[in-house]
Motif scaffolding. Structure first.
Motif, PDB file in Angstrom:
ATOM      1  N   VAL A   1      16.692   9.752  -0.724  1.00  0.00           N
ATOM      2  CA  VAL A   1      16.581  11.106  -0.154  1.00  0.00           C
ATOM      3  C   VAL A   1      16.437  11.029   1.367  1.00  0.00           C
ATOM      4  O   VAL A   1      17.060  11.791   2.112  1.00  0.00           O
ATOM      5  CB  VAL A   1      15.397  11.850  -0.807  1.00  0.00           C
ATOM      6  CG1 VAL A   1      15.009  13.079  -0.020  1.00  0.00           C
ATOM      7  CG2 VAL A   1      15.765  12.265  -2.219  1.00  0.00           C
ATOM      8  N   ARG A   2      15.618  10.074   1.825  1.00  0.00           N
ATOM      9  CA  ARG A   2      15.461   9.914   3.281  1.00  0.00           C
ATOM     10  C   ARG A   2      16.790   9.535   3.935  1.00  0.00           C
ATOM     11  O   ARG A   2      17.163  10.063   4.968  1.00  0.00           O
ATOM     12  CB  ARG A   2      14.438   8.816   3.570  1.00  0.00           C
ATOM     13  CG  ARG A   2      13.070   9.385   3.667  1.00  0.00           C
ATOM     14  CD  ARG A   2      12.066   8.319   4.022  1.00  0.00           C
ATOM     15  NE  ARG A   2      10.891   8.564   3.230  1.00  0.00           N
ATOM     16  CZ  ARG A   2      10.190   7.654   2.587  1.00  0.00           C
ATOM     17  NH1 ARG A   2      10.533   6.403   2.665  1.00  0.00           N
ATOM     18  NH2 ARG A   2       9.146   7.993   1.899  1.00  0.00           N
ATOM     19  N   ALA A   3      17.494   8.633   3.278  1.00  0.00           N
ATOM     20  CA  ALA A   3      18.785   8.209   3.830  1.00  0.00           C
ATOM     21  C   ALA A   3      19.759   9.380   3.848  1.00  0.00           C
ATOM     22  O   ALA A   3      20.482   9.585   4.836  1.00  0.00           O
ATOM     23  CB  ALA A   3      19.343   7.069   2.995  1.00  0.00           C
ATOM     24  N   ALA A   4      19.754  10.159   2.766  1.00  0.00           N
ATOM     25  CA  ALA A   4      20.670  11.304   2.696  1.00  0.00           C
ATOM     26  C   ALA A   4      20.363  12.298   3.819  1.00  0.00           C
ATOM     27  O   ALA A   4      21.283  12.826   4.463  1.00  0.00           O
ATOM     28  CB  ALA A   4      20.562  11.980   1.338  1.00  0.00           C
ATOM     29  N   GLY A   5      19.087  12.528   4.053  1.00  0.00           N
ATOM     30  CA  GLY A   5      18.694  13.447   5.128  1.00  0.00           C
ATOM     31  C   GLY A   5      19.173  12.947   6.488  1.00  0.00           C
ATOM     32  O   GLY A   5      19.718  13.715   7.290  1.00  0.00           O
TER      33      GLY A   5
END
Lengths: 423, 140
Positions: A253-257
């Motif tokens: 999720v952090r990477a996607a953000g």
């Protein structure tokens, strides 16, 4: 408010009764003296007890925060008559933690509002409802208590702390709109592409005077057009590996953000697909609004156990535009996701797989069999990676110890290597 | 006598250690029983200290209940000060009342059926209050 009697009241009444009975049975008047204080407290407590009429509101200083932030909560209490003591407890959702006093005991003066300030630390990303308040009022002598549960919930969105990405993977193909990606096609742009003889209609400023002087005729510069690209962030939410508060889904999720913010900053169209037990998607679009949409979609992302087989056919056609770069963030734990990604590759999508490594969260079982099972599982994962690489899909392994930039560089190296191999 | 007193202290210590409010009542009862035994076997002059003992028993029980409140419950300073004042007031008031009761019991009174009935009614009333309070707790 619901009234109840404290254990103290029962104990004092029982003690007084015992002492009085003892005085009668043993004909010992001193026991009446021992009973007197407890009776005094009981009588005074009953006489002083009043049911409080407490009203409360809960207000958040802000309704959006980033993982790790602190948010102040203001609890306003008011009662027409003084409450000698009231215990206030704010139920803190799982993703948050209270900093400082919770619960807290205060005195509430009559007719004057009282403000309590509580700080919440946003421990994990996600959407939470804050504001379930438990109140317990006491009489001055602590014999009775009145309890109430007030529902004053307000939403708090905690966005994941995005990974900082300075360099991004370029889509192999660009789209038709203006952007920051250097397209393969020639057109209006800055990057030099080629030289060609002057043709009627060419602009004078396009003439390459050095080349023209050497060749004795007019030659003009050709340039690469600058276009935008389509990027689809594909989040595998079938399964995750987790230990304590850290897990592969959090990393993904952090990477996607971070990737969404990066690509949207480069004027690319970014779409989002959460592919798992619950399917969630956003069609590609540009701009800040899309960034907020993606952030909100990320908040809803969770692992939902589901045994149904799903392929990419279930996705709406416009979610995956042709020639889009699909960046898949997956722990490679579920066969449905790995198969769907291979299917995407077979359909000609420019696919990049970021293997959010579950290895730091998984330990080998005890004994020889556990060790063997762990090794087999790792071999199985290597085999899956091999399948992707044979299909020409770059696979980069990533865990929380390395920056996302390392993944970008690994994929770039793969692409360079693959280009040379093709050549 | 001493065994009951020690048992009362142990029960109180155990209750405090385990965070059980239900232990305070039996602990005070045991200490009270020890003191009753002491009073039964007393010599002259012990009666004068009974009001003080009564106030100490109440104070001990109050402090035990205070100590049993959840440790993570943070009370503001003014509330703690007010509570300590209320406690001091209750202890001194109960000592004064006990003194009054002691004085009343020492007064010359003609024993008779009326006084006996009044005493029995007071005891029955206290038992009734105890039952009512315990029943209320059970209902809650």
């Amino acid at each position: 408010m619901t009234r109840s009697t404290s254990p103290k009241a029962g104990a004092y009444a029982a003690l007084a009764a015992l002492f009085l009975l003892g005085a009668l049975v043993l004909e010992l008047p001193e026991l009446v003296v021992l009973a007197a204080p407890f009776l005094l407290v009981l009588v005074a407590g009953v006489a002083l007890a009043r049911e409080p009429d407490v009203s409360a509101t809960v207000e958040l200083a802000r309704d959006r925060a980033v993982e790790g932030d602190e948010v102040e909560v203001v609890i306003r209490l008011e009662a027409p008559e003084s409450v000698e003591r009231i215990d206030v407890f704010l139920a803190v959702p799982r993703r948050l933690s209270a900093v400082g006093g919770n619960p807290v005991a205060v005195r509430l003066p009559g007719g004057r509002p009282r403000e309590l300030r509580l700080t919440l630390r946003c421990a994990r990303w996600g959407a939470a409802l804050v504001g379930v308040l438990y109140l317990r009022a006491h009489d001055p002598l602590g014999l009775f208590r009145w309890e109430a549960r007030l529902d004053r919930r307000t939403p708090l969105k905690v966005y994941p702390g995005a990974e900082t990405v300075r360099t991004l993977l370029r889509p192999l193909e660009t789209q038709v709109f203006t952007g920051n990606q250097v397209a393969r096609q020639k057109g209006e742009g800055l990057e030099f592409a080629d030289l060609r003889p002057f043709l009627p209609g060419d602009r004078i400023r396009g003439i390459n005077w050095r080349a023209s002087a050497r060749r004795g005729s007019l030659w003009v510069n050709e340039r690469h057009a600058e276009r935008n690209g389509d990027v689809v962030l594909f989040l595998d939410t079938f399964a995750e590996a987790r230990r304590g508060r850290a897990g592969t889904l959090d990393l993904a999720v952090r990477a996607a953000g971070g990737l969404a913010a990066g690509y949207l900053g480069h004027k690319d169209r970014v779409g989002f697909v959460s592919f798992g037990g619950v399917l969630n998607w956003l069609q590609p679009s540009t701009g800040t609004l899309q960034l907020y949409r993606i952030a909100d979609s990320l908040l809803d992302t969770e692992i939902v156990l589901n045994y149904a087989w799903k392929g990419v056919d279930v996705l709406p056609r416009r979610t995956l535009p042709p020639q889009a770069l699909v960046v898949a963030l997956t722990p490679l734990l579920d066969a449905r996701a790995t198969t769907a990604l291979l299917d995407l590759r077979a359909r000609g999508f420019d696919l990049v797989v970021v293997d959010v490594s579950p290895l730091p969260y998984v330990e080998a079982g005890e004994g020889e069999v556990g060790e063997l099972a762990h090794r087999l599982w790792r071999l199985q994962r290597e085999a899956v990676r091999g399948r992707y690489e044979r299909a020409g899909v770059p696979v980069a392994s990533w865990d929380e110890r390395a920056p996302l930039a390392a993944v970008v560089e690994e994929v770039r190296a793969f692409r360079r290597h693959a280009s040379r191999a093709r050549a | 006598m001493a065994a009951a007193g020690v048992a009362g202290v142990l029960v109180l210590a155990l209750g405090l250690a385990l965070g059980r409010a239900g232990a305070v009542g039996p602990a005070v009862t045991l200490v009270g029983a020890a003191y009753t035994a002491f009073l039964l076997a007393r010599e002259e002059g012990a009666t004068a200290r009974v009001p003080l003992c009564a106030a100490i028993l109440l104070l001990a029980a109050e402090l035990a209940y205070w100590a049993l409140e959840p440790a993570r419950l943070r009370a503001e300073r003014t509330l703690t000060v007010r509570r300590a004042l209320v406690l001091a007031l209750a202890a001194s008031g109960s000592a004064a009342l006990a003194l009054l009761v002691l004085a009343a019991s020492s007064a010359e009174a003609r024993p008779g059926i009326v006084l006996e009935l009044a005493g029995a009614a007071a005891a029955a009333g206290a038992v009734g209050i105890a039952v009512w309070l315990l029943w209320g707790r059970a209902q809650a």
